[in-house]
Design a protein around this motif. Structure first.
Motif, PDB file in Angstrom:
ATOM      1  N   PRO A 146       0.800  -1.235   0.000  1.00 50.88           N
ATOM      2  CA  PRO A 146       0.000   0.000   0.000  1.00 50.88           C
ATOM      3  C   PRO A 146       0.825   1.274   0.000  1.00 50.88           C
ATOM      4  N   GLN A 147       1.899   1.324   0.813  1.00 50.68           N
ATOM      5  CA  GLN A 147       2.694   2.551   0.902  1.00 50.68           C
ATOM      6  C   GLN A 147       3.361   2.909  -0.419  1.00 50.68           C
ATOM      7  N   PHE A 148       3.618   1.910  -1.245  1.00 49.54           N
ATOM      8  CA  PHE A 148       4.173   2.203  -2.574  1.00 49.54           C
ATOM      9  C   PHE A 148       3.237   3.120  -3.341  1.00 49.54           C
ATOM     10  N   HIS A 149       1.960   2.814  -3.293  1.00 49.92           N
ATOM     11  CA  HIS A 149       0.978   3.607  -4.049  1.00 49.92           C
ATOM     12  C   HIS A 149       0.824   5.010  -3.456  1.00 49.92           C
ATOM     13  N   VAL A 150       1.024   5.120  -2.139  1.00 47.85           N
ATOM     14  CA  VAL A 150       0.985   6.443  -1.506  1.00 47.85           C
ATOM     15  C   VAL A 150       2.142   7.298  -2.018  1.00 47.85           C
ATOM     16  N   VAL A 151       3.345   6.734  -1.997  1.00 49.85           N
ATOM     17  CA  VAL A 151       4.518   7.468  -2.486  1.00 49.85           C
ATOM     18  C   VAL A 151       4.360   7.786  -3.968  1.00 49.85           C
ATOM     19  N   ALA A 196      -3.313  12.448 -13.577  1.00 50.38           N
ATOM     20  CA  ALA A 196      -4.106  11.238 -13.826  1.00 50.38           C
ATOM     21  C   ALA A 196      -3.443  10.017 -13.183  1.00 50.38           C
ATOM     22  N   ASP A 197      -2.125   9.921 -13.334  1.00 53.41           N
ATOM     23  CA  ASP A 197      -1.389   8.812 -12.715  1.00 53.41           C
ATOM     24  C   ASP A 197      -1.457   8.914 -11.193  1.00 53.41           C
ATOM     25  N   ALA A 198      -1.354  10.151 -10.696  1.00 51.06           N
ATOM     26  CA  ALA A 198      -1.396  10.349  -9.256  1.00 51.06           C
ATOM     27  C   ALA A 198      -2.744   9.911  -8.684  1.00 51.06           C
ATOM     28  N   ARG A 199      -3.827  10.285  -9.369  1.00 50.08           N
ATOM     29  CA  ARG A 199      -5.153   9.907  -8.870  1.00 50.08           C
ATOM     30  C   ARG A 199      -5.359   8.397  -8.932  1.00 50.08           C
ATOM     31  N   ILE A 221      -5.862   3.346  -5.645  1.00 50.56           N
ATOM     32  CA  ILE A 221      -5.398   2.006  -5.263  1.00 50.56           C
ATOM     33  C   ILE A 221      -5.010   1.988  -3.791  1.00 50.56           C
ATOM     34  N   ALA A 222      -4.318   3.036  -3.346  1.00 50.85           N
ATOM     35  CA  ALA A 222      -3.904   3.117  -1.941  1.00 50.85           C
ATOM     36  C   ALA A 222      -5.117   3.111  -1.017  1.00 50.85           C
ATOM     37  N   MET A 223      -6.155   3.847  -1.403  1.00 46.87           N
ATOM     38  CA  MET A 223      -7.347   3.920  -0.566  1.00 46.87           C
ATOM     39  C   MET A 223      -8.066   2.573  -0.495  1.00 46.87           C
ATOM     40  N   LYS A 224      -8.051   1.824  -1.577  1.00 47.89           N
ATOM     41  CA  LYS A 224      -8.687   0.508  -1.568  1.00 47.89           C
ATOM     42  C   LYS A 224      -7.908  -0.481  -0.702  1.00 47.89           C
ATOM     43  N   MET A 225      -6.582  -0.365  -0.729  1.00 49.00           N
ATOM     44  CA  MET A 225      -5.752  -1.331  -0.018  1.00 49.00           C
ATOM     45  C   MET A 225      -5.681  -1.029   1.474  1.00 49.00           C
ATOM     46  N   ALA A 250       0.702  17.754   1.377  1.00 42.98           N
ATOM     47  CA  ALA A 250       0.268  18.680   0.325  1.00 42.98           C
ATOM     48  C   ALA A 250       0.318  18.007  -1.044  1.00 42.98           C
ATOM     49  N   SER A 251       1.332  17.191  -1.281  1.00 45.06           N
ATOM     50  CA  SER A 251       1.432  16.469  -2.555  1.00 45.06           C
ATOM     51  C   SER A 251       0.294  15.468  -2.690  1.00 45.06           C
ATOM     52  N   LEU A 252      -0.035  14.775  -1.610  1.00 48.55           N
ATOM     53  CA  LEU A 252      -1.112  13.786  -1.652  1.00 48.55           C
ATOM     54  C   LEU A 252      -2.469  14.464  -1.862  1.00 48.55           C
ATOM     55  N   ARG A 253      -2.597  15.684  -1.349  1.00 47.37           N
ATOM     56  CA  ARG A 253      -3.846  16.419  -1.552  1.00 47.37           C
ATOM     57  C   ARG A 253      -4.036  16.726  -3.038  1.00 47.37           C
TER      58      ARG A 253
END
Length: 597
Positions: free
Chosen positions: A513-518, A530-533, A538-542, A569-572
């Motif tokens: 999961p943390q991979f998808h967060v990073v 688009a890639d970020a979203r 995926i991170a939210m599902k996992m 801020a980047s994740l936002r």
């Protein structure tokens, strides 16, 4: 001296005297029914002698941790090692008196609720003695032949004698050296052949072989035959003889050619079961630009790293084609590295279960304890397969890492485990100090380089952390994706978004999961929304809770408040439901800082 139950004769029974207690202590520790691995014998002798010296009231967890387990003064009282070892000792004594010590005249016990021992006459043995006397059966007397027990110096008697000589229990009993350890892949180094002319070539071949004999044993996952064994071989030794006469699984050989100022070294690794060449490499250098000793040291480091590192040639060969002879629990180390490459709950469970079996079979195998510590830690930091029980995963991880270091203080994997456990127990200063020690012990271990680089980066030293991670990936381009992911995060924090994107694509840890967060943070700041979203979804599902708890998750990883705010801020930007700027600022205690739109 002879010990027996004192006659009661209507008089109150006197307590056992110190001489009788020490005799019983030696008898227990000499028994095959008392464990001779770990620190049980040392702990039993220590608490016994402290009590006999009138210091039973001073037997506290802190003093025992400092005296017996070599903890530094001021260590965290949350360290459970004394409590764990005392529990093991109680169980060992219970078993001893149920099996071998039923008729021993004296009982030594460690009552629950403290560490002070009790010394009592064994009522069960007394009843048997009385019955035998009444029936005319010869009475068993326990007699300790002290000359016989002089051989116990390797276990505890030497420590007891040293205690009286120094009035302090300073002797360390190296029980691990007497305990069984599992079979590991074995490697022998043949003297490198002199393929050139003149004294320099001869000097270089000897020096290079010596450097290899120093560099390779630092990798604790393999066993390297010693100097005398290597010297007994010829440079072009028959591979079948190596397997048959020595029993080595692998042979490292090569040659050195010096012509003028040019030096060429060839090295190859052979599987002794069939003579197959698993790896070969040529190294060229110039004596006009570097001195001989620097060249041979550099070549030896490069050869050792390629052959013996955790993801190196030997590990790859064993994964692709396990050897026909039993390598004991070495398979567990391969499972551990497979887990580290994938970072999934399934591979974590497989590795953890295997390692728990390994340390049960081989309690003195420091490398397995170290790997198990990391597996325990990941129950908490990654939420992989958490176990219930009295101890938290963090407590188990720290205690297990301490055990690994106690068994083998210079084991790189043990130091890595201790560094990581300390880091996640929020003891940042000591964690980084242990990491520096591990790096000095083996600077060529790419697993350590990656983990230490990660810890350094997360602590706010992004530049140095990135350099360590780059070195790990240079030495092992196909290594753990976990380190490529962290290197991507470091590049992201340093503002090198192009490099961050390249690295995150190489990491490819789809089950983590943390991979998808990073990845979401990296792509967002690189303008790839688009890639970020996609990665954020995926991170939210996992593991959605990780996102909701992002401030606390970053705090657990010793990430500085300002770095945490920037990551959030980047994740936002990626559309993740992270706390707003004001909420983040309030939680981490800093002014509101806005990063981008």
């Amino acid at each position: 001296m002879q010990s027996a139950m004192p006659e009661e004769g209507g008089e109150p029974r006197r307590p056992p005297n110190p001489e009788e207690i020490r005799e019983q202590l030696a008898h227990i520790i000499a028994s095959s029914e008392f464990p001779h691995t770990g620190r049980g014998a040392l702990l039993l002798a220590y608490v016994t002698e402290e009590a006999l010296a009138g210091r039973a009231s001073r037997l506290k967890g802190y003093s025992i941790a400092v005296e017996i387990f070599n903890r530094r003064e001021g260590f965290s009282q949350d360290d459970p090692v004394v409590r764990i070892e005392a529990g093991r000792l109680r169980r060992s004594l219970e078993r001893y008196y149920l099996v071998a010590g039923q008729l021993d005249p004296i009982r030594i016990d460690i009552p629950k609720g403290g560490y002070a021992p009790s010394f009592t006459w064994n009522d069960a043995a007394s009843a048997v003695v009385d019955e035998n006397v009444a029936n005319g059966v010869p009475v068993r007397r326990v007699h300790i032949d002290w000359p016989k027990w002089a051989a116990l110096g390797a276990i505890v008697c030497v420590a007891v004698l040293n205690y009286f000589a120094t009035d302090r229990f300073e002797a360390r009993i190296e029980l691990a050296s007497h305990a069984e350890v599992p079979h590991k892949p074995t490697l022998v180094i043949a003297p490198f052949a002199n393929l050139g002319d003149g004294p320099q070539a001869a000097l270089y071949t000897v020096g290079l072989t010596e450097e290899l004999l120093t560099a390779l044993p630092r990798f604790k996952e393999i066993k390297v035959f010693g100097r005398e064994t290597s010297k007994a071989l010829q440079p072009e030794v028959d591979v079948s003889r190596v397997r048959g006469d020595i029993g080595a699984h692998y042979l490292l050989s090569g040659g050195v050619r010096v012509s003028g100022s040019q030096v060429r070294v060839t090295a190859r690794l052979l599987d002794t079961s069939d003579g197959a060449i698993l790896w070969s490499q040529t190294y060229d250098d110039d004596l006009d630009t570097r001195d001989l000793f620097a060249i041979q040291s550099d070549v030896a480091s490069r050869v050792a790293t390629a052959v013996a590192q955790p993801y190196g040639i030997i590990a790859q060969a064993l994964t692709a084609r396990p050897p026909p002879d039993d390598l004991g629990v070495y398979d567990c180390t391969l499972r551990f590295y497979a887990y580290r490459s994938e970072l999934s709950p399934t591979t974590h469970l497989t590795a953890r279960d295997c390692l728990e079996t390994a340390v049960a079979r081989y309690p003195a195998y420091a490398t397995a304890w170290a790997m198990l510590s990391i597996a325990y830690l990941d129950e908490d930091r990654f939420r992989f397969n958490p176990k219930g029980g009295y101890e938290t995963p963090m407590e188990r991880a720290l205690a297990t890492a301490r055990r690994a270091v106690d068994l083998e203080p210079e084991n790189t994997r043990a130091l890595q485990a201790l560094m990581t456990a300390l880091f996640f127990n929020r003891n940042l200063k000591e964690a980084l100090a242990v990491g520096e020690e591990a790096l000095a012990t083996n600077p060529n271990d790419t697993e350590l380089l990656g983990e230490f680089g990660t810890r350094v980066a997360m602590s706010g030293q992004w530049q140095r952390g990135a350099a360590l991670l780059d070195e790990a990936l240079r030495l092992n381009p196909g290594g753990a994706g976990f380190y490529q992911g962290t290197a991507a995060l470091a590049a992201h924090m340093l503002g090198d978004h192009e490099k961050a994107v390249i690295l995150i694509r190489k990491a490819d840890l789809q089950k983590f999961p943390q991979f998808h967060v990073v990845a979401a943070a990296v792509y967002a700041d690189a303008g790839m929304i688009a890639d970020a979203r996609r990665e954020g979804e995926i991170a939210m599902k996992m593991r959605p809770q990780y996102i909701y708890d992002i401030v606390e998750e970053n705090r657990k990883r010793n990430i500085r408040p300002e770095d945490s705010a920037r990551m959030i801020a980047s994740l936002r930007k990626a559309g993740l439901p992270v706390p707003g700027e004001a909420a983040v600022a309030a939680e981490i205690g800093m002014e509101v800082i806005t990063y981008g739109p």
